[in-house]
Structures are given as C-alpha cells and as structure tokens.
Design a protein around this motif. Structure first.
Motif, PDB file in Angstrom:
ATOM      1  N   SER A  44      11.786  22.868 -15.268  1.00  0.00           N
ATOM      2  CA  SER A  44      11.903  21.535 -15.998  1.00  0.00           C
ATOM      3  C   SER A  44      10.639  20.691 -15.423  1.00  0.00           C
ATOM      4  O   SER A  44      10.194  20.399 -16.317  1.00  0.00           O
ATOM      5  CB  SER A  44      12.998  20.703 -15.522  1.00  0.00           C
ATOM      6  N   LEU A  45      10.191  21.338 -15.002  1.00  0.00           N
ATOM      7  CA  LEU A  45       8.896  21.038 -14.122  1.00  0.00           C
ATOM      8  C   LEU A  45       7.718  21.979 -14.322  1.00  0.00           C
ATOM      9  O   LEU A  45       6.401  22.006 -13.007  1.00  0.00           O
ATOM     10  CB  LEU A  45       8.622  20.453 -13.020  1.00  0.00           C
ATOM     11  N   VAL A  48       4.216  21.251 -14.655  1.00  0.00           N
ATOM     12  CA  VAL A  48       3.384  19.828 -13.386  1.00  0.00           C
ATOM     13  C   VAL A  48       3.329  20.611 -12.304  1.00  0.00           C
ATOM     14  O   VAL A  48       3.612  21.213 -11.600  1.00  0.00           O
ATOM     15  CB  VAL A  48       4.911  19.118 -13.438  1.00  0.00           C
ATOM     16  N   GLU A  69      11.216  20.043  -5.196  1.00  0.00           N
ATOM     17  CA  GLU A  69      10.170  19.944  -6.440  1.00  0.00           C
ATOM     18  C   GLU A  69       9.922  21.798  -7.059  1.00  0.00           C
ATOM     19  O   GLU A  69       9.819  22.057  -8.287  1.00  0.00           O
ATOM     20  CB  GLU A  69       8.565  19.757  -5.736  1.00  0.00           C
ATOM     21  N   LEU A  72      12.865  22.663  -9.368  1.00  0.00           N
ATOM     22  CA  LEU A  72      11.947  22.249 -10.750  1.00  0.00           C
ATOM     23  C   LEU A  72      11.320  23.043 -11.092  1.00  0.00           C
ATOM     24  O   LEU A  72      10.724  22.922 -12.249  1.00  0.00           O
ATOM     25  CB  LEU A  72      11.835  20.903 -10.769  1.00  0.00           C
ATOM     26  N   ALA A  74       8.323  22.870 -10.241  1.00  0.00           N
ATOM     27  CA  ALA A  74       6.784  23.286  -9.986  1.00  0.00           C
ATOM     28  C   ALA A  74       5.941  23.335  -9.172  1.00  0.00           C
ATOM     29  O   ALA A  74       6.478  24.251  -8.862  1.00  0.00           O
ATOM     30  CB  ALA A  74       6.779  21.096  -9.319  1.00  0.00           C
ATOM     31  N   TYR A 302      12.191  14.643 -12.516  1.00  0.00           N
ATOM     32  CA  TYR A 302      12.254  14.705 -13.342  1.00  0.00           C
ATOM     33  C   TYR A 302      11.664  13.804 -14.748  1.00  0.00           C
ATOM     34  O   TYR A 302      11.663  13.519 -15.505  1.00  0.00           O
ATOM     35  CB  TYR A 302      13.496  15.143 -13.716  1.00  0.00           C
ATOM     36  N   ALA A 305       8.385  12.569 -14.731  1.00  0.00           N
ATOM     37  CA  ALA A 305       7.576  13.735 -15.591  1.00  0.00           C
ATOM     38  C   ALA A 305       8.173  13.533 -17.019  1.00  0.00           C
ATOM     39  O   ALA A 305       7.360  13.430 -17.597  1.00  0.00           O
ATOM     40  CB  ALA A 305       7.416  14.933 -14.636  1.00  0.00           C
ATOM     41  N   SER A 306       8.787  13.149 -17.183  1.00  0.00           N
ATOM     42  CA  SER A 306       9.900  12.949 -18.576  1.00  0.00           C
ATOM     43  C   SER A 306       8.570  11.797 -19.334  1.00  0.00           C
ATOM     44  O   SER A 306       8.121  11.897 -20.082  1.00  0.00           O
ATOM     45  CB  SER A 306      10.550  12.886 -18.783  1.00  0.00           C
ATOM     46  N   LYS A 309       5.205  13.292 -20.503  1.00  0.00           N
ATOM     47  CA  LYS A 309       5.113  13.683 -21.686  1.00  0.00           C
ATOM     48  C   LYS A 309       5.370  13.349 -22.782  1.00  0.00           C
ATOM     49  O   LYS A 309       5.138  13.085 -23.945  1.00  0.00           O
ATOM     50  CB  LYS A 309       6.285  15.022 -21.938  1.00  0.00           C
TER      51      LYS A 309
END
Length: 310
Positions: A44-45, A48, A69, A72, A74, A302, A305-306, A309
């Motif tokens: 997901s990240l 990032v 983190e 995900l 990252a 998450y 961060a969404s 975007k």
C-alpha cells in the motif's frame, strides 16, 4: 460510509469527526486480517517515505509505528534527537526541513513540547502524525484503546470508561476522553486530587477520588502509570501509599459484583498502579492493545497517504 479523512494531519483526536474515527477503525479491521496472515505485508505505501522523528524516548510507540510502516512496504527513515544536530542548537523547523529535502512524504513525530506538531503542520507540506506532544495529546494511543474496547465489548456507545491514575501529566488521558466521547461513551477520571487537572470536569467527564467507586461504576478501567519523569514536585507521599489507595489488585476486582475490562497503555509499573495478578489475568486486554496498535497505525498512515495521492 465516509471514504476519506477530513484532516490532512493526525495532530489530535480533537480535530477528528466521529466519521473519521469509524473510517480508521474499519480500515484497521482490514489491516488486522493482514497482520494475522502468514505473509504480513501489503504494498500500500510502496512509494512512500516515512520519517520517524522522535525528540523524546519511546519504545512501544516507535516500534509499533515502524512495524506498521514495514507492513505497508513504506521506506523508513529513523531520527533520534539524542544523536542529532538538535544537540548543537538546530531549530525544530530546520531539522524537519532538512529531513524533508531528502524527499520524505510523511512525518511521525514525538516531541516534549505541547503543540509542536501543530506548529510544524503550518510550515511544511508533508503529512504529520502526532506520536505524542508533551502532556497534550497522543491520538494513535487513544484510537487503539478505543478500537480495543470496540473489539472486546462489541461497541463503544453507551459504555462506561474510567481513566484511573496520573491524569494531570498524561497525554493519553486527554486523547482518550475526546475519542470515547465522540463515539458516545461515558467517561470518568479517577485519581488523587493532586493528579487531576483543576478544570477537568469542564470536559464533560465525571470526577471520582475513590478507586473502588470508579470500578463499581465502569465497564472498562484504563489504568495509567504515575509519570514520575514529568513531575517536578511530589504529588503524593510515596509510591507505596499511592499503591495502597489507588493500586488495583485481584482481591479488589473479585470483590466487585461484576466483571470489568482492564486496560493499560504501558509501560506498567507492576505493584504500583496494577498488580501482576490483574495485569496477567483474563480481565486485562493489554496485549490486545499492543497488537491493535499496529493495525490502527497502519490505517492512519494508509488513509493520510491516500489523501496526498488525491
């Protein structure tokens, strides 16, 4: 259901709507399934970069964020003020801008000064997650605590939660009060009068000085440690005396005419606020809180961060 957070940063529970909290919890439910799978990672990240910027010591919170983190996918940068240029007189803003110039997208920050993350949010573009600012707020701890109550009791609305201990020096207490009230719980604070903020009742909480009465009233007791590192003067005669009047042991719990849930944000001072026969009992969901902390922090990272975007 709400599709995204109403805030760009997680600075405090005070800024969140009940819909924001529910969205975080529903997202955390999904991530909890992920961290209980054999392969505990999601991409997901993947693109990032998160900087963990800690100006105060931390074990549980820092590890929990770092694990969230990594789960995900990252990229992570860890910063500790004890071996940094802060010791040479560099300002907070200069420190963070130097980190951001390395193309960091998100900052998880703990600082001894109340309001430090709020100050920073007005000067930088990266998303900020407050991992504790002085004695002010600790939003992800309150989220994981409330999430744990929801998991154990099936919901939060209508539940009675007593926060017991050093309320005066606790950032956990304030964030918990806000989170619980936003989801419809009743809140009581309990402790020696010297460890209760003067105007705490103005937050709409009940105030109780007798720990037995607090336990008889509540469905959940969230027990806080005495924060000796934040105390400049003596607020009670001794730890032994505090334990005698406010410590929770199995004998006290067994004398109640009901079962209650025991929580603690850690670290526990065993034999002071909680005896081992309570901390390690079926009443306690302390280790569930730790596990839920990773899922909740994954959800927060998450969702923020969404927003970036979009």
């Amino acid at each position: 259901m709400q599709e995204q957070l109403s805030v760009k940063h997680l600075l405090g529970i005070k800024d969140l709507t009940p819909g924001d909290i529910e969205l975080i919890f529903e997202t955390a439910d999904e991530f909890k399934d992920v961290i209980n799978r054999p392969i505990k990672k999601v991409p997901s990240l993947r693109d990032v970069t998160v900087a963990n910027v800690f100006f105060e010591n931390s074990t549980r919170t820092k590890l929990s964020f770092e694990l969230a983190e990594k789960r995900l996918s990252a990229d992570i940068v860890n910063f500790s003020s004890s071996n940094s240029s802060v010791k040479k007189g560099e300002t907070l803003l200069d420190t963070v801008n130097n980190i951001l110039s390395m193309k960091v997208d998100m900052i998880v920050m703990r600082h001894a000064s109340p309001g430090a993350p709020h100050f920073l949010s007005k000067h930088i573009k990266a998303n900020i997650v407050n991992a504790g600012d002085g004695t002010h707020e600790h939003p992800t701890q309150a989220l994981l605590d409330t999430f744990s109550i929801r998991q154990r009791l099936g919901g939060v609305a209508g539940k009675k939660v007593a926060i017991i201990g050093d309320i005066l020096h606790s950032r956990v207490a304030l964030s918990n009060i806000f989170a619980l009230q936003k989801l419809g719980a009743e809140v009581m604070v309990c402790g020696p009068i010297t460890l209760l903020p003067k105007h705490i009742a103005s937050l709409g909480v009940k105030v109780e000085l007798n720990v037995r009465k607090a336990l008889e009233w509540c469905d959940v007791a969230n027990v806080l440690r005495i924060q000796l590192e934040r105390q400049q003067i003596k607020y009670f005669p001794s730890l032994r005396e505090y334990s005698l009047y406010y410590g929770i042991n199995k004998k006290l719990l067994d004398s109640l005419n009901k079962e209650i849930v025991i929580m603690h944000p850690g670290p526990i001072n065993r034999g002071v606020e909680l005896n081992s026969d309570v901390a390690d009992s079926d009443h306690a969901i302390i280790l569930d809180q730790v596990e839920n902390g990773v899922a909740v922090r994954m959800a927060v990272l998450y969702l923020l961060a969404s927003l970036s975007k979009n």
